[in-house]
Design a protein around this motif. Structure first.
Motif, mmCIF file in Angstrom:
data_model
loop_
_atom_site.group_PDB
_atom_site.id
_atom_site.type_symbol
_atom_site.label_atom_id
_atom_site.label_comp_id
_atom_site.label_asym_id
_atom_site.label_seq_id
_atom_site.Cartn_x
_atom_site.Cartn_y
_atom_site.Cartn_z
ATOM 1 N N ARG A 247 38.776 68.065 -39.692
ATOM 2 C CA ARG A 247 38.612 69.351 -40.372
ATOM 3 C C ARG A 247 39.754 69.606 -41.364
ATOM 4 N NH1 ARG A 247 34.470 72.024 -39.614
ATOM 5 N NH2 ARG A 247 33.788 71.101 -37.680
ATOM 6 N N ILE A 248 40.961 69.250 -40.964
ATOM 7 C CA ILE A 248 42.116 69.444 -41.869
ATOM 8 C C ILE A 248 41.899 68.617 -43.138
ATOM 9 C CG2 ILE A 248 44.620 69.108 -42.128
ATOM 10 C CD1 ILE A 248 44.881 69.203 -39.101
ATOM 11 N N LEU A 249 41.455 67.377 -42.963
ATOM 12 C CA LEU A 249 41.293 66.494 -44.124
ATOM 13 C C LEU A 249 40.149 66.968 -45.015
ATOM 14 C CD1 LEU A 249 42.015 62.994 -42.526
ATOM 15 C CD2 LEU A 249 43.576 64.594 -43.623
ATOM 16 N N GLN A 250 39.126 67.537 -44.395
ATOM 17 C CA GLN A 250 38.026 68.098 -45.197
ATOM 18 C C GLN A 250 38.562 69.244 -46.064
ATOM 19 O OE1 GLN A 250 35.041 70.541 -43.235
ATOM 20 N NE2 GLN A 250 33.421 69.388 -44.238
ATOM 21 N N GLU A 251 39.382 70.104 -45.441
ATOM 22 C CA GLU A 251 39.961 71.224 -46.204
ATOM 23 C C GLU A 251 40.831 70.720 -47.350
ATOM 24 O OE1 GLU A 251 41.906 73.560 -43.208
ATOM 25 O OE2 GLU A 251 39.961 74.172 -42.392
ATOM 26 N N LYS A 252 41.512 69.610 -47.140
ATOM 27 C CA LYS A 252 42.381 69.041 -48.191
ATOM 28 C C LYS A 252 41.581 68.220 -49.196
ATOM 29 C CE LYS A 252 46.585 68.572 -45.354
ATOM 30 N NZ LYS A 252 47.542 69.307 -46.172
ATOM 31 N N GLU A 253 40.269 68.234 -49.039
ATOM 32 C CA GLU A 253 39.367 67.445 -49.900
ATOM 33 C C GLU A 253 39.800 65.983 -49.970
ATOM 34 O OE1 GLU A 253 39.384 69.835 -53.419
ATOM 35 O OE2 GLU A 253 37.723 71.051 -52.669
ATOM 36 N N TYR A 254 40.288 65.517 -48.842
ATOM 37 C CA TYR A 254 40.649 64.106 -48.649
ATOM 38 C C TYR A 254 41.775 63.647 -49.569
ATOM 39 C CZ TYR A 254 36.633 64.823 -45.871
ATOM 40 O OH TYR A 254 35.785 65.373 -44.948
ATOM 41 N N LYS A 255 42.613 64.606 -49.995
ATOM 42 C CA LYS A 255 43.829 64.270 -50.739
ATOM 43 C C LYS A 255 44.992 64.652 -49.833
ATOM 44 C CE LYS A 255 42.034 64.784 -55.347
ATOM 45 N NZ LYS A 255 41.169 65.813 -55.852
ATOM 46 N N PHE A 256 45.681 63.662 -49.337
ATOM 47 C CA PHE A 256 46.752 63.940 -48.373
ATOM 48 C C PHE A 256 47.726 62.771 -48.325
ATOM 49 C CE2 PHE A 256 45.056 61.008 -45.198
ATOM 50 C CZ PHE A 256 43.721 60.928 -45.562
ATOM 51 N N ASN A 257 48.900 63.048 -47.758
ATOM 52 C CA ASN A 257 49.899 61.984 -47.580
ATOM 53 C C ASN A 257 49.958 61.596 -46.112
ATOM 54 O OD1 ASN A 257 50.642 62.005 -50.282
ATOM 55 N ND2 ASN A 257 52.126 63.646 -49.950
ATOM 56 N N VAL A 334 55.228 55.776 -46.857
ATOM 57 C CA VAL A 334 54.339 56.897 -47.197
ATOM 58 C C VAL A 334 53.281 56.450 -48.206
ATOM 59 C CG1 VAL A 334 54.251 59.234 -48.183
ATOM 60 C CG2 VAL A 334 56.159 58.558 -46.711
ATOM 61 N N PHE A 335 52.041 56.835 -47.926
ATOM 62 C CA PHE A 335 50.940 56.535 -48.848
ATOM 63 C C PHE A 335 50.224 57.839 -49.204
ATOM 64 C CE2 PHE A 335 51.550 52.730 -46.288
ATOM 65 C CZ PHE A 335 51.657 51.763 -47.274
ATOM 66 N N LYS A 336 49.623 57.828 -50.391
ATOM 67 C CA LYS A 336 48.905 59.007 -50.855
ATOM 68 C C LYS A 336 47.410 58.670 -50.795
ATOM 69 C CE LYS A 336 48.986 61.872 -54.995
ATOM 70 N NZ LYS A 336 49.523 63.126 -54.764
ATOM 71 N N ALA A 337 46.693 59.359 -49.944
ATOM 72 C CA ALA A 337 45.252 59.092 -49.839
ATOM 73 C C ALA A 337 44.496 59.975 -50.815
ATOM 74 C CB ALA A 337 44.768 59.361 -48.424
#
Ligand SMILES: Cc1cc2nc3c(=O)[nH]c(=O)nc-3n(C[C@H](O)[C@H](O)[C@H](O)COP(=O)(O)OP(=O)(O)OC[C@H]3O[C@@H](n4cnc5c(N)ncnc54)[C@H](O)[C@@H]3O)c2cc1C
Length: 407
Positions: A247-257, A334-337
């Motif tokens: 759910r967190i990743l959905q809220e971030k629209e799959y842009k995350f570190n 660290v990677f940026k998805a």
């Protein structure tokens, strides 16, 4: 009036039909399946081998694998858990084996074995399977339900089991809108991470048996194998994070570190000291040609390159800064998805009918007596490894037991 209408010819629906007809062989039971094929997901599951369940007999350990529904499922698993699944299939002549990572498959390594067991045993005097039959509406009435297939066709049933699976858009639940169930919005779960301008792509195919993946900005972290792919990162630790953070990743629209700790069993100080000691002992060796840690050689070379330890240096020339940087990278690159990719072996939908609506003792709707739920249609889902089918078998069993008492 039909005793039971089952909406959906999937894992949970078929399992429940088997159980109802075992307990009440004379019950009239109809499975309505909207497509032309039943048990389609079972067929493709686990890469065609069907990961039936997971070798976790400890009840509390089992529950930890359900990011959604953990508490609610504890009631359900009391009645039907992994051991019961193994016995159930064994009674149908299907032997199940465990793999070293805990996943369990039929000995045949063929999902068709599971389909045959679920299908051929559904023998009741009044059992009917109807494919190409989409349920459009369900209207509750006093002591019965009208199940509408089209404007002109309806089936009247004493009990209804909703086992229509996950609905990625939520539209798949429109047919029960009239009952106004609370629905938890859908979110995809079990996916791999895409990394834009993935400059580790040359390491594609490399896997690390034990790494720790962290979602930066949260306290979510999971250990396990990690695989570098041509689009980003995959492997059990990544999939587990995708599930718990769905759910967190959905809220971030799959842009995350996210970060990967390649040596999770050592602290950063230990990693740094190991390098300093190595430097003292072997000052003439070249850092990138002297792997110190039990990680793949190519990964070590990469860490050396990123931290400036490769090239003409020997260890004597490597300054503290470079050693510090290498330690930091080893303990958390660290990677940026940007985006996700569906994991082909197994994916599920988080969300669905809120568990507040369903009695865990019976899987019956709290507000509608005679209406039951089983499987992924509910706000229950597990990590990869057989946990989703286990939830489908267990909820199918609990619902079937309660339904049988009403027939
Ligand atoms: C590629 C893939 C591989 C997987 N592999 C595994 C695995 O190895 N192990 C594991 O544990 N889990 C696995 N899963 C997850 C698992 O398949 C599901 O969690 C499980 O199938 C859920 O069972 P279900 O009966 O609730 O729903 P489903 O199996 O999805 O069945 C629901 C059925 O209802 C029908 N339906 C929907 N709406 C209607 C309607 N209105 N009227 C009539 N019929 C309707 C659908 O067509 C479908 O046939 C995998 C999933 C995928 C996509």
């Amino acid at each position: 009036m039909i005793d039971l209408v089952i909406v959906g010819g999937g894992a949970a629906g078929f399992f429940a039909a088997n159980e109802v007809l075992r307990i009440k062989p004379n019950a009239s039971v109809v499975i309505l399946e909207k497509t032309g094929k039943v048990l389609a997901k079972v067929k493709i599951s686990g890469g065609g081998r069907c990961n039936v369940t997971h070798n976790l007999l400890d009840f509390n350990e089992l529950l930890k694998n359900y990011p959604r529904g953990e508490l609610w499922l504890s009631e359900v698993f009391k009645k039907f858990s992994v051991k019961d699944t193994l016995n159930w299939f064994e009674n149908k002549g299907v032997k199940i084996k465990a793999e070293p990572d805990g996943r369990m498959f039929p000995e045949s390594n063929d999902s068709q074995t599971i389909i045959d067991a679920l299908q051929k045993k559904v023998v009741g005097n009044q059992f009917e399977l109807r494919t190409h039959s989409t349920v459009k509406n369900i209207i509750p009435q006093k002591g019965k339900f009208e199940v509408l297939l089209s404007e002109n066709e309806k089936i009247v049933a004493k009990n209804v089991l909703i086992s229509s699976g996950g609905s990625p858009t939520g539209n798949g639940l429109a047919y029960i809108n009239s009952m106004q169930f609370e629905i938890v919005p859908p979110a995809p779960s079990l996916f791999t991470f895409n990394v834009k301008n993935h400059n580790w792509v040359d390491l594609m195919g490399l896997s690390v048996t034990k790494a720790k993946v962290r979602l930066i900005g949260t306290d979510l972290e999971f250990s396990g194998p990690v695989l570098i792919t041509h689009w980003g990162f995959s492997g059990p630790a990544i999939l587990k994070l995708s599930s718990f953070a769905a759910r967190i990743l959905q809220e971030k629209e799959y842009k995350f570190n996210f970060s990967i700790d390649w040596i999770p069993d050592s602290s950063i100080e230990e990693v740094q000291n190991k390098m300093i000691n190595f430097q003292k002992e072997y000052p003439k060796k070249k850092p990138d040609q002297s792997p110190i840690f039990s990680i793949p050689k190519r990964l070590w070379e990469r860490i050396c390159k990123e931290s400036g330890l490769s090239g003409y240096f020997n260890w004597a020339e490597a300054g503290n800064k470079k050693i510090q940087l290498a330690s930091q990278l080893l303990k958390g690159t660290v990677f940026k998805a940007e985006g996700k990719t569906t994991y082909k072996e197994e994916f599920v939908t988080a969300g669905g009918i809120s568990l507040k609506e369903i009695n865990a003792e019976t899987c019956e709707a709290k507000r509608y007596s005679g209406l039951f739920f089983a499987g992924e249609v509910m706000d229950v889902d597990g990590v990869t490894g057989g946990f989703n089918f286990q939830a489908a078998w267990s909820t199918g069993f609990v619902a079937a037991t309660a339904i049988s008492k009403r027939i």
